[in-house]
Write a protein that holds these residues in place. Structure first.
Motif, PDB file in Angstrom:
ATOM      1  N   THR A  87     -85.550  38.300 -17.248  1.00 58.90           N
ATOM      2  CA  THR A  87     -84.665  38.069 -15.842  1.00 58.90           C
ATOM      3  C   THR A  87     -83.646  37.019 -16.044  1.00 58.90           C
ATOM      4  O   THR A  87     -82.777  36.950 -15.244  1.00 58.90           O
ATOM      5  CB  THR A  87     -85.590  37.597 -14.885  1.00 58.90           C
ATOM      6  OG1 THR A  87     -86.496  36.354 -15.442  1.00 58.90           O
ATOM      7  CG2 THR A  87     -86.798  38.571 -14.667  1.00 58.90           C
ATOM      8  N   GLY A  88     -83.902  35.964 -16.846  1.00 60.80           N
ATOM      9  CA  GLY A  88     -82.969  35.101 -17.160  1.00 60.80           C
ATOM     10  C   GLY A  88     -81.381  35.607 -17.721  1.00 60.80           C
ATOM     11  O   GLY A  88     -81.612  36.495 -18.613  1.00 60.80           O
ATOM     12  N   LYS A  89     -80.446  35.063 -17.152  1.00 69.38           N
ATOM     13  CA  LYS A  89     -78.967  35.218 -17.621  1.00 69.38           C
ATOM     14  C   LYS A  89     -78.384  34.289 -18.421  1.00 69.38           C
ATOM     15  O   LYS A  89     -77.385  34.607 -18.961  1.00 69.38           O
ATOM     16  CB  LYS A  89     -78.226  35.767 -16.316  1.00 69.38           C
ATOM     17  CG  LYS A  89     -78.742  36.840 -15.504  1.00 69.38           C
ATOM     18  CD  LYS A  89     -79.084  37.990 -16.112  1.00 69.38           C
ATOM     19  CE  LYS A  89     -79.604  39.261 -15.121  1.00 69.38           C
ATOM     20  NZ  LYS A  89     -79.794  40.388 -15.890  1.00 69.38           N
ATOM     21  N   LYS A  90     -79.258  33.256 -18.701  1.00 65.40           N
ATOM     22  CA  LYS A  90     -78.644  32.005 -19.451  1.00 65.40           C
ATOM     23  C   LYS A  90     -79.618  32.116 -20.696  1.00 65.40           C
ATOM     24  O   LYS A  90     -80.413  32.872 -21.008  1.00 65.40           O
ATOM     25  CB  LYS A  90     -78.708  30.774 -18.772  1.00 65.40           C
ATOM     26  CG  LYS A  90     -77.937  30.722 -17.479  1.00 65.40           C
ATOM     27  CD  LYS A  90     -76.547  30.412 -17.828  1.00 65.40           C
ATOM     28  CE  LYS A  90     -75.730  29.999 -16.365  1.00 65.40           C
ATOM     29  NZ  LYS A  90     -74.506  29.435 -16.671  1.00 65.40           N
ATOM     30  N   ALA A  91     -79.169  31.273 -21.657  1.00 65.20           N
ATOM     31  CA  ALA A  91     -80.099  30.879 -22.970  1.00 65.20           C
ATOM     32  C   ALA A  91     -81.169  30.239 -22.413  1.00 65.20           C
ATOM     33  O   ALA A  91     -81.522  29.719 -21.510  1.00 65.20           O
ATOM     34  CB  ALA A  91     -79.117  29.924 -23.651  1.00 65.20           C
ATOM     35  N   ILE A  92     -82.228  30.533 -23.272  1.00 69.33           N
ATOM     36  CA  ILE A  92     -83.435  29.851 -23.118  1.00 69.33           C
ATOM     37  C   ILE A  92     -83.700  28.632 -23.491  1.00 69.33           C
ATOM     38  O   ILE A  92     -83.334  28.243 -24.709  1.00 69.33           O
ATOM     39  CB  ILE A  92     -84.514  30.764 -24.002  1.00 69.33           C
ATOM     40  CG1 ILE A  92     -84.688  32.407 -23.513  1.00 69.33           C
ATOM     41  CG2 ILE A  92     -86.025  30.355 -23.866  1.00 69.33           C
ATOM     42  CD1 ILE A  92     -85.304  33.240 -24.538  1.00 69.33           C
ATOM     43  N   SER A  93     -83.730  27.565 -22.712  1.00 69.38           N
ATOM     44  CA  SER A  93     -83.636  26.337 -22.670  1.00 69.38           C
ATOM     45  C   SER A  93     -85.244  25.894 -23.141  1.00 69.38           C
ATOM     46  O   SER A  93     -84.841  24.590 -23.915  1.00 69.38           O
ATOM     47  CB  SER A  93     -83.482  25.481 -21.454  1.00 69.38           C
ATOM     48  OG  SER A  93     -81.990  26.265 -21.068  1.00 69.38           O
ATOM     49  N   ARG A  94     -86.078  26.228 -23.074  1.00 76.76           N
ATOM     50  CA  ARG A  94     -87.659  25.759 -23.673  1.00 76.76           C
ATOM     51  C   ARG A  94     -88.327  26.706 -23.449  1.00 76.76           C
ATOM     52  O   ARG A  94     -88.389  27.869 -22.803  1.00 76.76           O
ATOM     53  CB  ARG A  94     -88.068  24.767 -22.498  1.00 76.76           C
ATOM     54  CG  ARG A  94     -89.366  24.070 -23.100  1.00 76.76           C
ATOM     55  CD  ARG A  94     -89.613  22.935 -21.827  1.00 76.76           C
ATOM     56  NE  ARG A  94     -91.041  22.307 -22.505  1.00 76.76           N
ATOM     57  CZ  ARG A  94     -90.755  21.359 -23.212  1.00 76.76           C
ATOM     58  NH1 ARG A  94     -89.860  20.926 -23.774  1.00 76.76           N
ATOM     59  NH2 ARG A  94     -92.196  20.779 -23.504  1.00 76.76           N
ATOM     60  N   ILE A  95     -89.278  26.553 -24.689  1.00 80.41           N
ATOM     61  CA  ILE A  95     -90.651  27.705 -24.523  1.00 80.41           C
ATOM     62  C   ILE A  95     -91.857  27.013 -24.839  1.00 80.41           C
ATOM     63  O   ILE A  95     -91.756  25.803 -25.328  1.00 80.41           O
ATOM     64  CB  ILE A  95     -90.183  28.498 -26.085  1.00 80.41           C
ATOM     65  CG1 ILE A  95     -88.963  29.015 -26.481  1.00 80.41           C
ATOM     66  CG2 ILE A  95     -91.461  29.781 -26.180  1.00 80.41           C
ATOM     67  CD1 ILE A  95     -88.533  29.689 -27.465  1.00 80.41           C
TER      68      ILE A  95
END
Length: 400
Positions: free
Chosen positions: A83-91
């Protein structure tokens, strides 16, 4: 015999590790950098995490990437319905082994703009993505648009979420509100050796709470806080920003001693790099991390430099591979043996250990055409490492 196996193992390890010069043999360093040529799928790598099964996961601008030590596999938003349209900032990972993927508005070292815009739950076994609200059937105690992701240093890698209302939640088989300060914004969170929680609220306030949310200490700082780290014996460090509203702002490191903060200096070979007076070498976009073992990993000139527990310069990790790679660093992950970094166009694995071998001879000129490991009657091992420039002999007492 056991000593033969042990000796061969040590010899193999040392051959793979880049050694310092004869004057600097206290530590052994190694670095591996992965780029597009090694199969890294993305040119923008914003977070890195190791799950309970040992896989390395990289959050990127084009989805989630898994590294098994040999190959990379990309799980793209289009193919897996992220669903996110940005980079993954944290996992992070929950008790079921699911990965939580946090999408934020920014991914720079400073979290001043880390408003959450989406969270996905990824099942790595089924390789399936479930939107956060669907997974929890919309029963979680906050709205995603109110959520905020602090910079988090937690050795247990738990799922913490803050809100713009000043709430702090911890997820452990369910959401629990740990603390609330009406209207506060929490930029940083770290855990000390007593399991106390240190928060940075509204950029300039340090708050120490216990696991029940009781305030144990509150400190107001004169400048904006850019980072916070804890250590053994109640030690505490902060990075303070000078002129935080300008892009050229510099930072200095400070250590809390009793009731006051004193400068903590990063020392180069011939000069002080950070501290008082504040200098331009470190700015608000500089990467800064203190490891569990007390070493400082600092981004200088877009390269990762290593400093000792007392601030002494030790190494430039990018030099060990003979690479002029200059990149921004956005994320890190620390396990027992390695610290991983990710950034523009690369994933980097670093290794540091004390050297238990003593240098007894180094041939500065000429070529050695032999190398070996021998045991003499006094149960002392001698290791010869040969290169086109030198022959290095190490000696260490060992028992069978």
């Amino acid at each position: 015999m056991f000593w033969r196996t042990y000796a061969v193992l040590i010899f193999s390890i040392l051959l793979s590790i880049s050694l310092l010069s004869a004057q600097k043999q206290e530590y052994l360093f190694d670095t591996k950098i992965f780029t597009k040529e090694d199969g890294l799928p993305s040119l923008l790598n914003t977070s890195v995490f190791q799950d309970s099964r040992g896989f390395i996961w990289i959050g990127t601008g084009s989805g989630l990437s898994r590294f098994d030590g040999y190959n990379f596999q990309l799980f793209s938003p289009e193919a897996y319905g992220m669903t996110g349209k940005k980079a993954i900032s944290r996992i992070s990972e929950d008790h079921k082994g699911n990965l939580w993927l946090f999408y934020c508005r920014g991914f720079l070292p400073s979290p001043s703009n880390w408003d959450l815009i989406a969270i996905d739950i990824f099942d790595p076994k089924a390789e399936k993505v479930i939107p956060f609200d669907t997974y929890f059937q919309e029963t979680f105690p906050f709205a995603i648009e109110d959520a905020f992701l602090p910079q988090i240093t937690d050795d247990l890698h738990r799922n913490w979420i803050a809100t713009k209302k000043g709430e702090l939640f911890l997820y452990n088989q369910g959401f629990k509100k740990i603390f609330e300060k009406k209207g506060a914004s929490f930029q940083y969170l770290t855990i000390d050796e007593h399991h106390h929680i240190w928060l940075v609220a509204d950029n300039t306030q340090l708050i120490k709470i216990d696991t029940l949310g009781n305030i144990l200490e509150s400190i107001q700082t004169p400048k904006h806080i850019h980072g916070i780290w804890t250590g053994e014996g109640d030690r505490l460090w902060v990075a303070l920003v000078n002129n935080p509203n300008t892009g050229e702002s510099s930072i200095g490191l400070w250590e809390k001693k009793q009731d006051q903060f004193v400068p903590f200096y990063l020392k180069g070979k011939n000069h002080i790099i950070s501290g008082l007076p504040l200098v331009e070498t470190l700015n608000i976009y500089s990467f800064c991390h203190r490891s569990k073992k007390g070493y400082w990993y600092i981004g200088l000139n877009q390269q990762i430099h290593l400093f000792g527990p007392d601030g002494e310069w030790m190494y430039n990790f990018q030099e060990v591979v003979g690479d002029d790679l200059n990149v921004n660093t956005y994320g890190y992950y620390e396990n027992k043996d390695n610290v991983w970094f990710c950034g523009d166009i690369m994933l980097m694995k670093t290794f540091l250990t004390e050297n238990h071998f003593n240098l007894i001879h180094q041939q500065e000129e000429g070529v050695s055409d032999s190398g070996g490991l021998w045991k003499i009657p006094e149960e002392i091992f001698i290791l010869s490492i040969n290169s086109s420039f030198s022959t290095i002999l190490y000696i260490r007492q060992m028992s069978e």
